[in-house]
Write a protein that holds these residues in place. Sequence first.
Motif, PDB file in Angstrom:
ATOM      1  N   GLY A 211      27.853 -69.302  12.223  1.00 58.80           N
ATOM      2  CA  GLY A 211      29.236 -68.868  12.131  1.00 58.80           C
ATOM      3  C   GLY A 211      29.343 -67.405  12.522  1.00 58.80           C
ATOM      4  N   PRO A 212      30.556 -66.882  12.649  1.00 54.64           N
ATOM      5  CA  PRO A 212      30.730 -65.476  13.019  1.00 54.64           C
ATOM      6  C   PRO A 212      30.046 -64.547  12.016  1.00 54.64           C
ATOM      7  CG  PRO A 212      32.821 -66.671  13.166  1.00 54.64           C
ATOM      8  CD  PRO A 212      31.854 -67.583  12.478  1.00 54.64           C
ATOM      9  N   GLY A 213      29.026 -63.831  12.495  1.00 55.61           N
ATOM     10  CA  GLY A 213      28.305 -62.909  11.622  1.00 55.61           C
ATOM     11  C   GLY A 213      27.503 -63.585  10.539  1.00 55.61           C
ATOM     12  N   ARG A 214      27.188 -64.888  10.701  1.00 55.62           N
ATOM     13  CA  ARG A 214      26.476 -65.620   9.652  1.00 55.62           C
ATOM     14  C   ARG A 214      25.245 -66.310  10.216  1.00 55.62           C
ATOM     15  NH1 ARG A 214      31.585 -67.506   8.776  1.00 55.62           N
ATOM     16  NH2 ARG A 214      31.058 -69.676   9.260  1.00 55.62           N
ATOM     17  N   LEU A 215      24.163 -66.223   9.446  1.00 59.23           N
ATOM     18  CA  LEU A 215      22.926 -66.943   9.728  1.00 59.23           C
ATOM     19  C   LEU A 215      22.649 -67.903   8.585  1.00 59.23           C
ATOM     20  CD1 LEU A 215      20.602 -63.985  10.812  1.00 59.23           C
ATOM     21  CD2 LEU A 215      21.461 -65.767  12.331  1.00 59.23           C
ATOM     22  N   THR A 216      22.107 -69.056   8.915  1.00 60.10           N
ATOM     23  CA  THR A 216      21.574 -69.951   7.889  1.00 60.10           C
ATOM     24  C   THR A 216      20.060 -69.962   8.047  1.00 60.10           C
ATOM     25  OG1 THR A 216      23.570 -71.303   7.874  1.00 60.10           O
ATOM     26  CG2 THR A 216      21.566 -72.296   6.978  1.00 60.10           C
ATOM     27  N   HIS A 217      19.361 -69.673   6.954  1.00 63.41           N
ATOM     28  CA  HIS A 217      17.904 -69.620   6.945  1.00 63.41           C
ATOM     29  C   HIS A 217      17.366 -70.907   6.322  1.00 63.41           C
ATOM     30  CE1 HIS A 217      17.821 -65.257   7.889  1.00 63.41           C
ATOM     31  NE2 HIS A 217      18.944 -65.246   7.193  1.00 63.41           N
ATOM     32  N   LEU A 218      16.290 -71.440   6.900  1.00 63.86           N
ATOM     33  CA  LEU A 218      15.671 -72.650   6.369  1.00 63.86           C
ATOM     34  C   LEU A 218      14.171 -72.439   6.242  1.00 63.86           C
ATOM     35  CD1 LEU A 218      18.156 -73.701   8.461  1.00 63.86           C
ATOM     36  CD2 LEU A 218      17.500 -75.851   7.395  1.00 63.86           C
ATOM     37  N   TRP A 219      13.560 -73.150   5.284  1.00 62.10           N
ATOM     38  CA  TRP A 219      12.118 -73.063   5.072  1.00 62.10           C
ATOM     39  C   TRP A 219      11.661 -74.278   4.280  1.00 62.10           C
ATOM     40  CZ3 TRP A 219      15.643 -69.649   2.791  1.00 62.10           C
ATOM     41  CH2 TRP A 219      15.868 -69.840   1.430  1.00 62.10           C
ATOM     42  N   HIS A 220      10.340 -74.426   4.186  1.00 61.80           N
ATOM     43  CA  HIS A 220       9.753 -75.438   3.302  1.00 61.80           C
ATOM     44  C   HIS A 220       9.445 -74.787   1.952  1.00 61.80           C
ATOM     45  CE1 HIS A 220       8.700 -77.712   7.094  1.00 61.80           C
ATOM     46  NE2 HIS A 220       9.238 -78.641   6.349  1.00 61.80           N
ATOM     47  N   ASP A 221       9.880 -75.437   0.897  1.00 62.89           N
ATOM     48  CA  ASP A 221       9.629 -74.923  -0.443  1.00 62.89           C
ATOM     49  C   ASP A 221       8.132 -74.985  -0.755  1.00 62.89           C
ATOM     50  OD1 ASP A 221      10.836 -74.219  -3.208  1.00 62.89           O
ATOM     51  OD2 ASP A 221       9.457 -75.885  -3.627  1.00 62.89           O
ATOM     52  N   ARG A 222       7.626 -73.939  -1.387  1.00 56.36           N
ATOM     53  CA  ARG A 222       6.198 -73.888  -1.685  1.00 56.36           C
ATOM     54  C   ARG A 222       5.783 -74.963  -2.687  1.00 56.36           C
ATOM     55  NH1 ARG A 222       5.310 -68.640  -3.665  1.00 56.36           N
ATOM     56  NH2 ARG A 222       5.115 -67.905  -1.527  1.00 56.36           N
ATOM     57  N   GLY A 223       6.695 -75.383  -3.554  1.00 61.27           N
ATOM     58  CA  GLY A 223       6.358 -76.368  -4.576  1.00 61.27           C
ATOM     59  C   GLY A 223       6.347 -77.791  -4.058  1.00 61.27           C
ATOM     60  N   ASP A 224       7.508 -78.313  -3.667  1.00 65.85           N
ATOM     61  CA  ASP A 224       7.578 -79.723  -3.249  1.00 65.85           C
ATOM     62  C   ASP A 224       7.607 -79.907  -1.740  1.00 65.85           C
ATOM     63  OD1 ASP A 224      10.151 -79.003  -2.490  1.00 65.85           O
ATOM     64  OD2 ASP A 224      11.126 -80.061  -4.132  1.00 65.85           O
ATOM     65  N   ARG A 225       7.619 -78.803  -0.976  1.00 64.81           N
ATOM     66  CA  ARG A 225       7.536 -78.804   0.485  1.00 64.81           C
ATOM     67  C   ARG A 225       8.750 -79.445   1.159  1.00 64.81           C
ATOM     68  NH1 ARG A 225       2.462 -77.101   1.786  1.00 64.81           N
ATOM     69  NH2 ARG A 225       2.561 -77.836   3.925  1.00 64.81           N
ATOM     70  N   THR A 226       9.840 -79.587   0.427  1.00 67.70           N
ATOM     71  CA  THR A 226      11.077 -80.039   1.047  1.00 67.70           C
ATOM     72  C   THR A 226      11.762 -78.867   1.751  1.00 67.70           C
ATOM     73  OG1 THR A 226      12.312 -79.627  -0.991  1.00 67.70           O
ATOM     74  CG2 THR A 226      11.433 -81.871  -0.650  1.00 67.70           C
ATOM     75  N   VAL A 227      12.714 -79.191   2.621  1.00 66.14           N
ATOM     76  CA  VAL A 227      13.442 -78.153   3.340  1.00 66.14           C
ATOM     77  C   VAL A 227      14.547 -77.591   2.450  1.00 66.14           C
ATOM     78  CG1 VAL A 227      14.976 -77.704   5.303  1.00 66.14           C
ATOM     79  CG2 VAL A 227      12.931 -79.091   5.621  1.00 66.14           C
ATOM     80  N   ARG A 228      14.661 -76.269   2.426  1.00 75.45           N
ATOM     81  CA  ARG A 228      15.730 -75.592   1.703  1.00 75.45           C
ATOM     82  C   ARG A 228      16.514 -74.736   2.704  1.00 75.45           C
ATOM     83  NH1 ARG A 228      14.323 -75.894  -3.850  1.00 75.45           N
ATOM     84  NH2 ARG A 228      13.004 -77.763  -3.964  1.00 75.45           N
ATOM     85  N   ALA A 229      17.826 -74.683   2.506  1.00 82.81           N
ATOM     86  CA  ALA A 229      18.699 -73.877   3.359  1.00 82.81           C
ATOM     87  C   ALA A 229      19.404 -72.833   2.504  1.00 82.81           C
ATOM     88  CB  ALA A 229      19.720 -74.767   4.063  1.00 82.81           C
ATOM     89  N   TRP A 230      19.592 -71.655   3.074  1.00 75.96           N
ATOM     90  CA  TRP A 230      20.268 -70.574   2.351  1.00 75.96           C
ATOM     91  C   TRP A 230      21.074 -69.732   3.326  1.00 75.96           C
ATOM     92  CZ3 TRP A 230      20.277 -65.285   2.826  1.00 75.96           C
ATOM     93  CH2 TRP A 230      20.887 -64.565   1.780  1.00 75.96           C
TER      94      TRP A 230
END
Length: 345
Positions: A211-230
């Motif tokens: 979005g305008p001036g916005r980033l969405t960051h994603l990664w694998h969680d260290r615990g359950d290794r699922t994808v998280r978005a922030w």
Amino acid sequence: MVRGKDGRLTAYAAVEGAVLRWTEKQPGGPDWSGPETIPAPGNDPHVCIAQGADGYVHLVGLRRTRGDGGRPVTEVVYALQYQSGLAVRSWETVGNPFPDDPEAAARIGPPSAVVDATGSLHVFVSDPGGGVRHRAQVASGKWNRWADLGGLRITGRVSPALLDDGLMELLAPTPQHLMRWTQPGAGVKFTRAPDVPAAPEPASLSRVATGPGRLTHLWHDRGDRTVRAWRAAAGDEPADPVPLGDAGGSGPIALLRTRVDGHDCTVMVRRDDATGRPAIAAYPTEEESLGASWTPTGEPCLGAPALAPDARGRVVVAAFATDGSLRVARQKAEPGLALDAWTAV
């Protein structure tokens, strides 16, 4: 994998002492040339690819050689590719934040890089104390001094990104949280922003402009290794990461914002833990609350898959098979996000 100004895709892979390159023979494929060998003597088998709005591709790596009297020399280096398929210029040195301390110099992390709105290259490394160091190229081609951005207990590769307003944002993982830096204005030094409450796998950070001036960051969680978005909330108010699916994965998530059946979507590809195969998912951009379902595709792969749009706007997924060969799959010419059969390049 990146798309050049002429519309052709290029895939890269770092190996000991070289970078391999595959290039589409014509925009939209399906045929490729390569692998071509780009000599990189002394470089670690890791390369960061940063592309500017001009289409130029910067290959950034870490070179380890010996100087006078056998003294170890560790330097960040970069090479420039002006156009798809053309020769890459010779590797040039960016240097090291610790030029007079060979032991500390050898312990910097693998470099990350981003090209800003003026076409200048910015390089980031973690230092032995767990902080972040930054060096920026200026318009003349010269380099500013290394800047100490601070930080503590950083455990993985730094993740820089350029927003659509030309400002940069930086995330770095620690055991307790993600450290974050932002730029208040163009040409202004980085400042610390509030930490992100997350514990990611150190080498899994990815990001996409949503979005305008916005980033969405994603990664694998260290615990359950699922994808998280922030994504940062308005006014940098605290916000919790959102899970995307319940299957575990590894490595960075390849991301692409594109239209699927006319809808603005974020497409994701990562390596699935259970099968070792690439897995693909998509969701309406910035609507993480709707979740995502991961679908394995192709054969087991080595490392992280890549993702890019081809000259016809089709989603293209690339991965290295267990025999080291490059495999590619393209989006079918039908509704949805189904892929054609994978082909060996």
